[in-house]
Write a protein that holds these residues in place. Sequence first.
Motif, short mmCIF file in Angstrom:
data_model
loop_
_atom_site.label_atom_id
_atom_site.label_comp_id
_atom_site.label_asym_id
_atom_site.label_seq_id
_atom_site.Cartn_x
_atom_site.Cartn_y
_atom_site.Cartn_z
N HIS A 9 21.29 -27.04 -40.35
CA HIS A 9 20.39 -26.47 -41.35
C HIS A 9 19.55 -25.43 -40.62
N VAL A 10 19.57 -24.19 -41.12
CA VAL A 10 18.95 -23.08 -40.41
C VAL A 10 17.88 -22.41 -41.27
N THR A 11 16.74 -22.16 -40.65
CA THR A 11 15.68 -21.35 -41.25
C THR A 11 15.54 -20.11 -40.39
N VAL A 12 15.50 -18.94 -41.02
CA VAL A 12 15.39 -17.67 -40.31
C VAL A 12 14.09 -17.01 -40.74
N THR A 13 13.33 -16.51 -39.74
CA THR A 13 12.08 -15.83 -40.07
C THR A 13 11.80 -14.69 -39.11
N ASP A 14 11.26 -13.62 -39.65
CA ASP A 14 10.77 -12.53 -38.83
C ASP A 14 9.55 -13.04 -38.08
N VAL A 15 9.34 -12.58 -36.86
CA VAL A 15 8.24 -13.06 -36.04
C VAL A 15 6.88 -12.86 -36.71
N VAL A 16 6.75 -11.84 -37.54
CA VAL A 16 5.46 -11.62 -38.20
C VAL A 16 5.14 -12.73 -39.18
N ASP A 17 6.15 -13.47 -39.63
CA ASP A 17 5.96 -14.58 -40.56
C ASP A 17 6.16 -15.95 -39.91
N ALA A 18 6.40 -15.98 -38.61
CA ALA A 18 6.70 -17.23 -37.91
C ALA A 18 5.47 -18.15 -37.88
N PRO A 19 5.70 -19.47 -37.94
CA PRO A 19 4.58 -20.41 -37.91
C PRO A 19 3.87 -20.41 -36.55
N ALA A 20 2.62 -20.82 -36.55
CA ALA A 20 1.82 -20.84 -35.32
C ALA A 20 2.34 -21.87 -34.32
N GLU A 21 3.02 -22.90 -34.81
CA GLU A 21 3.63 -23.91 -33.94
C GLU A 21 5.05 -24.16 -34.43
N VAL A 22 5.90 -24.60 -33.53
CA VAL A 22 7.27 -24.93 -33.91
C VAL A 22 7.21 -26.21 -34.74
N PRO A 23 7.75 -26.19 -35.96
CA PRO A 23 7.70 -27.39 -36.79
C PRO A 23 8.32 -28.59 -36.07
N PRO A 24 7.72 -29.77 -36.20
CA PRO A 24 8.19 -30.94 -35.44
C PRO A 24 9.62 -31.37 -35.77
N GLN A 25 10.11 -31.06 -36.95
CA GLN A 25 11.48 -31.45 -37.31
C GLN A 25 12.53 -30.53 -36.70
N THR A 26 12.09 -29.44 -36.06
CA THR A 26 13.02 -28.48 -35.46
C THR A 26 13.65 -29.08 -34.20
N ASP A 27 14.97 -29.01 -34.13
CA ASP A 27 15.70 -29.47 -32.95
C ASP A 27 15.98 -28.33 -31.98
N VAL A 28 16.25 -27.14 -32.54
CA VAL A 28 16.62 -26.00 -31.72
C VAL A 28 15.82 -24.78 -32.20
N LEU A 29 15.24 -24.08 -31.23
CA LEU A 29 14.52 -22.84 -31.51
C LEU A 29 15.33 -21.70 -30.91
N VAL A 30 15.74 -20.76 -31.76
CA VAL A 30 16.49 -19.59 -31.32
C VAL A 30 15.58 -18.38 -31.54
N VAL A 31 15.31 -17.65 -30.45
CA VAL A 31 14.35 -16.54 -30.51
C VAL A 31 15.00 -15.28 -29.96
N GLY A 32 14.86 -14.18 -30.71
CA GLY A 32 15.45 -12.93 -30.24
C GLY A 32 14.63 -11.72 -30.57
#
Length: 168
Positions: free
Chosen positions: A30-53
Motif C-alpha cells: 500500500h503506497v502513499t505518494v506526496t510532494d515534500v511540500v505536503d509531507a507530514p512533520a513525522e513519518v506516520p507510525p504505520q509506515t514500514d518503508v520510507l522512500v525519499v527522492g
Amino acid sequence: MEVLVVYETMFGNTGQIAQAIAAGLAAHAHVTVTDVVDAPAEVPPQTDVLVVGGPTHAFSMSRASTRKDAVERGAADSDLGRGIRDWLEALPQGGHPQSFVGFDTRVDIPFLPGAASRSATRLARRLGFTVTEPESFLVEGYEGPIVVGEVERARAWGERLALELADT
C-alpha cells in the motif's frame, strides 16, 4: 506493507520518477505518494518503508539557493520553500523503525560525483533509519527530459524493492 514516498521536484522529472516507483511498489504494498511540500512533520507510525527522492543539485540534495536557481531557469516556484534535505533534517532523531530508500534524478553525464540519493541516505542513517542502497535515474539536462527508458526502469525498481523489503 505500508510505504510512504516523499519526493521533491522542480521541473516535474523527479515527480514522474516517484510516481513510477510508487506504481511498481503498489504491486506488492500500500503506497502513499506526496510532494515534500505536503509531507507530514513525522513519518506516520504505520509506515514500514520510507522512500525519499529529489533532484541532484550541486552534487547533493537541493538547498534554498539551488532551488532559487532552478526557478530562475524556469522551474515552478511551488517547491521553492522546502526540499527533501529540509524535510529530513526536521525529522526527530533516533527510533525510526522504518526502512529508508533514497532515489534521485541526475544529469546523464558520466563520472559526475555526488548524488542527492547518497546524501539523503547518509542523513537518514544518522537519523536512525535502516537504509537500503539508493538509486539514480537519469535526465538529459538540468531541466530534463527524463532519459528514454528511465520511467520504466523506475517502475521495475519499485517492484523489486517491494519484493526485497517484504522479505526482510
